[in-house]
Write an enzyme that holds these catalytic residues in place. Structure first.
Site, short mmCIF file in Angstrom:
data_model
loop_
_atom_site.label_atom_id
_atom_site.label_comp_id
_atom_site.label_asym_id
_atom_site.label_seq_id
_atom_site.Cartn_x
_atom_site.Cartn_y
_atom_site.Cartn_z
N HIS A 193 2.08 -8.32 1.92
CA HIS A 193 1.28 -7.18 2.38
C HIS A 193 0.24 -7.60 3.40
CE1 HIS A 193 -0.92 -3.47 2.54
NE2 HIS A 193 -2.03 -4.07 2.15
N HIS B 187 -3.32 -1.19 9.86
CA HIS B 187 -2.59 0.05 10.12
C HIS B 187 -2.22 0.14 11.59
CE1 HIS B 187 -4.46 2.09 6.30
NE2 HIS B 187 -3.90 0.90 6.06
N TYR C 216 -1.55 5.75 -1.79
CA TYR C 216 -3.00 5.87 -1.57
C TYR C 216 -3.57 6.96 -2.47
CZ TYR C 216 -2.78 2.91 2.55
OH TYR C 216 -2.63 1.84 3.40
N ASP D 116 0.87 -1.19 0.00
CA ASP D 116 0.00 0.00 0.00
C ASP D 116 0.90 1.23 0.00
OD1 ASP D 116 -2.31 -1.42 -0.22
OD2 ASP D 116 -3.10 -0.92 1.77
N HIS E 117 -8.44 -5.68 9.87
CA HIS E 117 -8.66 -6.72 8.86
C HIS E 117 -8.63 -8.12 9.45
CE1 HIS E 117 -8.69 -3.96 5.52
NE2 HIS E 117 -7.51 -3.47 5.85
#
Length: 336
Positions: A219, A256, A91, A88, A228
């Site tokens: 990732h 995050h 963004y 990521d 998640h």
């Protein structure tokens, strides 16, 4: 829905076939190109030091610039050899092409400290797949900034340790059905063949490794108490390969946060470094405290120092404070 169910069934069947062929020693009949390999020299004293950051590309916002500043200070102190990005990178929707100014604005102009002018080894995240994936993989970006190295899956051989970078986004079923976002699947389709070949290649590379330490980087999470949570597809498809091949560490982003979870039944450690910019405050699920060594729902990054006998890990917040340290040595772990 019927078509999707058929695809999922076919995908699982192919993975089952891969498992049977592996047990029978016949998996060499599956055609696959070997992962590209890069050599990373170690220091004269036999050590290797590096930083890990993930989920960062927001034009300096959400404390990205502050994290980069602290990375520069820690990187100088540790004399780091390279930096790992867990994906990521840009963004919200990756890059639009090789000429997208976001590459310079979100990366080159942010990580400016002298200690960060080293090789960056990058994997793709799901947000990167929403843009022009081939742009991030293009050698043109390396000409714009020589630090940049991004491939789908590859190996970095540093003599005492081998890093196996794995493209995890194509494993996740929901990205192939959701309507809210579109993904650039060039180079991935047909998906079943791509994943089957990738799993075989990772398994073969791990089996052939003689390094003292084996580290896999992707990732997506495998084990996580964050937003998640566990990535089911990786738990069922990739994790058994890591366990069978005595992988020491799995490093990821996606959630995050900063996180360290130990395995209850193996030496494998799960390290999340996804605090490069926007964090999710308070977004944590319960996890067994005996396994959860760290959960920090803020911005930050991770450092690691490896020798043939020992690995030392540290997590830092946006102010450079050390949140958590962990060490392991081969003799101690061998006798466990």
């Amino acid at each position: 829905m019927a078509v999707f169910a058929l695809l999922v069934t076919k995908h699982k069947l192919l993975l089952f076939v891969f498992g049977i062929l592996t047990m029978l020693g016949l998996n060499s009949f599956i055609a696959v190109a070997e992962l590209e390999r890069f050599e990373q020299p170690i220091k004269a004293d036999g050590s290797l030091s590096f930083l890990v950051v993930g989920d960062w590309g927001r034009r300096g916002g959400y404390n990205q610039s502050q994290v980069a500043f602290q990375m520069g200070k820690v990187g100088e102190k540790l004399d780091v050899d390279f930096i790992i990005s867990t994906g990521d990178n840009f963004y919200e929707d990756g890059l639009t092409g090789v000429n997208d100014p976001a590459f310079e604005e979100l990366y080159s102009k942010i990580y400016t400290a002298p200690s960060l002018q080293k090789q960056w080894y990058n994997v793709l995240g799901n947000h990167d797949y929403r843009g022009d994936v081939l742009a991030q993989l293009s050698p043109i970006l390396r000409k714009l900034d020589s630090r940049w190295m991004c491939l789908r899956s590859f190996i970095v051989d540093a003599e005492i340790v081998e890093f196996f970078f794995v493209d995890t986004t194509p494993f996740v079923d929901k990205y192939f059905t959701e309507k809210k976002h579109s993904y650039d699947w060039r180079g991935v389709l047909p998906r079943e063949e791509y994943l089957l070949n990738l799993l075989k290649d990772v398994d073969r590379a791990l089996k052939g490794s003689n390094a003292a330490w084996k580290v896999v980087v992707g990732h997506h999470t495998i084990r996580s108490a964050g937003h998640h949570g566990n990535t089911v597809e990786l738990v069922t498809q990739l994790l058994p390969i890591l366990q069978a091949n005595d992988v020491d560490l799995y490093i990821n982003g996606h959630d995050h946060c900063l996180e360290h979870i130990s395995s209850p039944d193996s030496p494998l450690q799960f390290l999340t470094s996804g605090g490069g910019s926007k964090a999710w405050r308070g977004d944590v699920k319960w996890w067994n405290p005996a396994e959860m060594k760290l959960y920090y729902d803020g911005q930050g990054f991770m450092s690691m120092r490896i020798t043939k006998a020992e690995v030392d890990v540290a997590f830092y917040d946006v102010l450079g404070n050390v949140l958590h340290k962990w060490s392991s040595s081969k003799p101690l772990r061998s006798s466990a």
